[in-house]
Scaffold this active site. Structure first.
Site, short mmCIF file in Angstrom:
data_model
loop_
_atom_site.label_atom_id
_atom_site.label_comp_id
_atom_site.label_asym_id
_atom_site.label_seq_id
_atom_site.Cartn_x
_atom_site.Cartn_y
_atom_site.Cartn_z
N ASN A 102 0.99 -0.89 0.32
CA ASN A 102 -0.24 -0.15 0.08
C ASN A 102 1.04 1.17 -0.37
O ASN A 102 1.91 2.26 1.12
CB ASN A 102 -0.94 0.23 1.33
CG ASN A 102 -1.76 -1.82 1.50
OD1 ASN A 102 -1.91 -1.93 0.40
ND2 ASN A 102 -1.89 -1.30 2.51
N HIS A 121 5.62 -0.51 -3.01
CA HIS A 121 4.88 0.49 -3.79
C HIS A 121 5.49 1.86 -4.15
O HIS A 121 4.21 3.07 -5.12
CB HIS A 121 3.63 -0.63 -4.23
CG HIS A 121 3.65 -1.75 -4.71
ND1 HIS A 121 2.78 -2.41 -4.52
CD2 HIS A 121 4.79 -2.58 -5.84
CE1 HIS A 121 3.37 -3.47 -5.01
NE2 HIS A 121 4.46 -3.86 -5.65
N CYS A 149 9.77 20.79 -11.33
CA CYS A 149 10.02 20.60 -10.57
C CYS A 149 11.48 22.05 -10.42
O CYS A 149 11.46 22.74 -11.28
CB CYS A 149 11.36 19.87 -11.46
SG CYS A 149 13.18 19.79 -9.79
N THR A 193 -4.03 -9.61 0.60
CA THR A 193 -3.16 -9.41 -0.28
C THR A 193 -3.93 -10.28 -1.98
O THR A 193 -3.57 -10.99 -0.93
CB THR A 193 -2.05 -9.18 -0.51
OG1 THR A 193 -1.00 -9.31 -2.01
CG2 THR A 193 -1.71 -9.76 0.32
N PRO A 219 -10.52 -12.23 2.54
CA PRO A 219 -12.36 -12.85 2.17
C PRO A 219 -12.24 -13.43 0.97
O PRO A 219 -12.93 -14.76 1.17
CB PRO A 219 -12.62 -11.26 1.31
CG PRO A 219 -11.90 -10.30 2.32
CD PRO A 219 -10.46 -10.62 2.64
#
Length: 246
Positions: A102, A121, A149, A193, A219
């Site tokens: 996450n 990630h 930038c 996951t 689940p």
């Protein structure tokens, strides 16, 4: 076996090295949408097509608008009971490493020690230059999209996440690999996951081969389910506080 009995059985592993891998299902318990879940569309766009270098090159403003929305949603969300109990677990056991897919900051806000947390990630709230090493955590105004930038001036900033098709940060990989390689884990928790990425599967299976009890909390069944020693087909926010009550 009920949660209380299973929890007593697991507590004998809580003092040794523990690998925890968390995914989007954990954040979903806090109300955040998942890429692959129901309701995953944003303005009728598939997020899977926005989280790519090609999408950013084609329309950086659109991609930034999506990430601004994701930042707003993550800021409004609160850590759920599973985040809190994992933070407590890490605080009590310095040999616990939480590896999260996450990009939100819910683990941090739950109180997880920063040196025991790895974001594989990337970081949703980080801005980094597409050209130079510059990065910051400044809030981006929606009226200044895409932001440039301040160091390069002519190049855009991008969200500090890993997009589909990009390589993972080598320092992040080294941190996880060293933990699995040098720690004989007694427990591996894989939480929320779908286990889509090969490296997630590899880390979990290697921990199990080294002697860890592999527990999956999700689940739905995943590619890891057949290898799990114990599987709970429930939400982590409901299961973890019962299993890991301190």
């Amino acid at each position: 076996m009920d949660y209380k009995s299973r929890g007593k059985e697991l507590r004998r592993h809580l003092s040794g090295p523990i690998l925890v891998i968390t995914g989007a299902g954990l954040s979903a318990d806090s109300g955040l949408q998942t890429f692959r879940g129901a309701g995953g569309l944003w303005r009728n766009y598939d997020p899977m097509t926005l989280a790519t270098p090609e999408a950013f090159a084609r329309d950086p403003k659109l991609v930034w608008e999506w990430y601004q929305w994701r930042r707003d949603e993550a800021t409004k969300a609160a850590p759920n009971p599973a985040h809190l109990v994992l933070a407590e677990l890490a605080s009590r056991n310095r040999d616990c490493l939480i590896v999260t897919q996450n990009v939100d900051d819910l683990h941090e806000r739950a109180g997880t020690p920063s040196d025991q947390l790895v974001h594989v990630h990337g970081d949703l709230f980080l801005n980094r230059c597409t050209n130079c090493p510059y990065w910051d955590r400044q809030q981006i105004s929606s009226g200044d999209l895409p932001p440039r930038c301040p160091q390069c001036e002519h190049f855009f900033l991008r969200p500090g996440v890993v997009w589909f098709g990009e390589m993972l940060d080598t320092a992040v990989l080294k941190r996880v690999e060293e933990f699995i390689g040098f720690s004989q884990c007694g427990l591996a928790l894989v939480i929320g996951t779908t286990a889509t990425f090969h490296y997630i599967i590899d880390w979990a299976l290697r921990a199990r081969r080294s002697g860890a009890t592999l527990i999956e909390i999700n689940p739905e069944e995943t590619t890891l389910s057949a290898a799990a020693d114990i599987a709970y087909r429930q939400r982590a926010a409901d299961v973890l506080p019962e299993l890991l009550s301190f």
